[in-house]
Design an enzyme around this catalytic site. Structure first.
Site, PDB file in Angstrom:
ATOM      1  N   ARG A 214       0.833  -1.209   0.000  1.00 53.29           N
ATOM      2  CA  ARG A 214       0.000   0.000   0.000  1.00 53.29           C
ATOM      3  C   ARG A 214       0.864   1.254   0.000  1.00 53.29           C
ATOM      4  NH1 ARG A 214      -3.195  -2.927   4.540  1.00 53.29           N
ATOM      5  NH2 ARG A 214      -4.696  -4.132   3.332  1.00 53.29           N
ATOM      6  N   PHE A 230     -12.446  -4.709  -4.760  1.00 52.43           N
ATOM      7  CA  PHE A 230     -12.427  -5.564  -3.568  1.00 52.43           C
ATOM      8  C   PHE A 230     -11.854  -4.752  -2.403  1.00 52.43           C
ATOM      9  CE2 PHE A 230     -11.636  -8.373  -7.242  1.00 52.43           C
ATOM     10  CZ  PHE A 230     -12.727  -9.228  -7.158  1.00 52.43           C
ATOM     11  N   ASP A 252     -16.956  -2.993  -3.757  1.00 52.33           N
ATOM     12  CA  ASP A 252     -16.982  -4.175  -2.898  1.00 52.33           C
ATOM     13  C   ASP A 252     -18.400  -4.736  -2.876  1.00 52.33           C
ATOM     14  OD1 ASP A 252     -14.849  -5.330  -0.746  1.00 52.33           O
ATOM     15  OD2 ASP A 252     -16.898  -5.700  -0.076  1.00 52.33           O
ATOM     16  N   ALA A 281     -17.724  -7.613  -8.265  1.00 48.37           N
ATOM     17  CA  ALA A 281     -16.606  -6.840  -8.824  1.00 48.37           C
ATOM     18  C   ALA A 281     -16.539  -6.950 -10.341  1.00 48.37           C
ATOM     19  CB  ALA A 281     -15.292  -7.310  -8.203  1.00 48.37           C
ATOM     20  N   ASP A 301      -7.192  -6.250  -5.435  1.00 51.59           N
ATOM     21  CA  ASP A 301      -6.685  -7.120  -4.365  1.00 51.59           C
ATOM     22  C   ASP A 301      -7.818  -8.031  -3.900  1.00 51.59           C
ATOM     23  OD1 ASP A 301      -4.992  -8.177  -2.383  1.00 51.59           O
ATOM     24  OD2 ASP A 301      -5.719  -6.731  -0.909  1.00 51.59           O
ATOM     25  N   CYS A 341      -3.707 -13.229  -2.693  1.00 50.59           N
ATOM     26  CA  CYS A 341      -3.403 -13.894  -1.432  1.00 50.59           C
ATOM     27  C   CYS A 341      -3.576 -15.399  -1.551  1.00 50.59           C
ATOM     28  CB  CYS A 341      -4.275 -13.338  -0.311  1.00 50.59           C
ATOM     29  SG  CYS A 341      -6.047 -13.575  -0.567  1.00 50.59           S
TER      30      CYS A 341
END
Length: 399
Positions: A214, A230, A252, A281, A301, A341
């Site tokens: 970030r 997101f 979101d 999204a 993300d 992730c």
């Protein structure tokens, strides 16, 4: 022999190699069940671990009903108890205090802090705790006592509603373990103040892992239009607002998350520059393209599209689709910050997704920075699963 540890599991021949290399996990098919049956072991029990020849390898807690049937807690016959918990929490704390001047971070990151199955996030004087294994579940009282001794927090919330608990047949629950945990907590990240929903937010309420990525936005977003896809509670986008973005859109599926994102935008004095976009999204990005919206910076993300290996093909395609949709919304020389992730998605695959998306749109993509999780999510070098986060900052140039 430590009398507190009743019994042992013995491994098959040559199945001790990973443990000797530093790994902490033992799979059920690595145990010699003829010599040491698993079926009658109480889930969470701490037992000695022995090689096929009888050599002591250490102590592990065991769950006979899980594929990962044991996780090492020491390399001796010493059990994990309150005293050892205090010691390891202090070691983990010393690392975080070295890297972070303010008390907002992931304090315990499971295996990487030699406390497998335990996650603790710190929000100043408030702690959020998750246990995801039967072994750590049995230690809950000792964990709370150890955290109280080391940190003297005002409150501790048990956020034991993670889907990971299903693999160990553990119930989901959210309960106060100490004091009165507030509904929302405050934190500071990269110098920017936020609030996060503690009880009903995603995971532990905040995602500290993306902190260093970030920070890329600082100096790049002043006067720019930014889209945070997101967005959850706006961790990326609101930092862009704080650093001078002229316009922020947060997309979101959760109305609750977007409400908190708006509050966070208002904390920066940027409520009038904030637009919430609630919904799926993929559909939201398509609608923005149809409306001919353009952005200077787009952040993507998403949650893990690949939760299991069997999801790899479909998940990879989802990453390709969402990043290509994002790239279509970039203005001339726009920047895309793409994250993943999903532990099962190799960094090379995300890199290639950006390349392929650019070629499909006849754009030249330049990778400017590559990142991973922050220092409060240290990587255990023997356990590749502890390095899961990927992030790329790229420029998309129309050719």
């Amino acid at each position: 022999m430590n009398e507190q540890i009743a019994g042992a599991i013995r491994l098959k021949k040559n199945e001790d190699r990973r443990l000797k290399a530093g790994h902490l996990w033992i799979y059920s098919n690595e145990v010699d069940v003829a010599q040491t049956p698993l079926k009658n072991i109480l889930p969470g029990s701490q037992l000695r671990v022995e090689s096929a020849s009888g050599q002591l390898l250490g102590t592990a807690y065991v769950n006979p009903h899980s594929l990962i049937c044991a996780r090492m807690v020491t390399r001796t016959d010493q059990p994990l108890d309150r005293s050892l918990l205090v010691h390891r929490i202090k070691i983990a704390l010393s690392l975080r205090e070295r890297f972070f001047p303010e008390p907002f971070y992931r304090l315990i990151y499971g295996e990487s802090d030699l406390l497998p199955g335990l996650v603790v996030d710190r929000f100043g004087e408030h702690l959020c705790v998750q246990t995801t294994t039967a072994g750590m579940e049995l230690m809950t009282d000792e964990i709370i006592a150890a955290l109280d001794k080391v940190l003297r927090p005002s409150s501790i919330l048990l956020r034991n509603d993670s889907s990971a608990r299903e693999f160990e047949n553990l119930p989901e629950q959210v309960v106060a373990a100490l004091g009165e945990p507030p509904a929302e907590v405050e934190l500071i990240e990269n110098g920017v103040r936020f609030i996060a929903p503690l009880h009903d937010g995603q995971k532990t309420g905040w995602f500290y892992d993306q902190r260093p990525n970030r920070a890329w936005l600082k100096g790049l977003v002043e006067g720019k239009r930014v889209l945070d896809v997101f967005s959850y509670v706006g961790a990326f986008g609101v930092q862009a607002l704080a650093w001078g973005a002229k316009d922020l859109w947060c997309a979101d599926a959760s109305a609750r998350a977007l409400d908190v994102a708006q509050k966070n935008a208002q904390l920066q004095g940027g409520g009038d520059r904030f637009t919430a976009l609630e919904g799926d999204a993929f559909a939201s990005l398509k609608a923005l393209k149809e409306n001919d919206e353009r952005f200077d910076v787009v952040i993507v993300d998403p949650p893990a599209f690949i939760k299991r290996k069997k999801d790899l093909a479909a998940g990879t395609q989802a990453y390709r689709r969402i990043n290509e949709l994002a790239m279509r919304l970039l203005d001339r020389d726009g920047l895309l910050l793409a994250g993943s992730c999903s532990m099962h998605l190799p960094r090379e695959s995300l890199h290639d997704i950006l390349r392929a998306s650019g070629r499909h749109l006849d754009r030249h993509v330049q990778v400017l920075a590559e990142g991973m999780q922050g220092a409060d999510h240290p990587v255990h070098p023997s356990i590749q699963e502890t390095r899961y986060l990927k992030a790329f900052l790229a420029r998309s140039v129309r050719v």
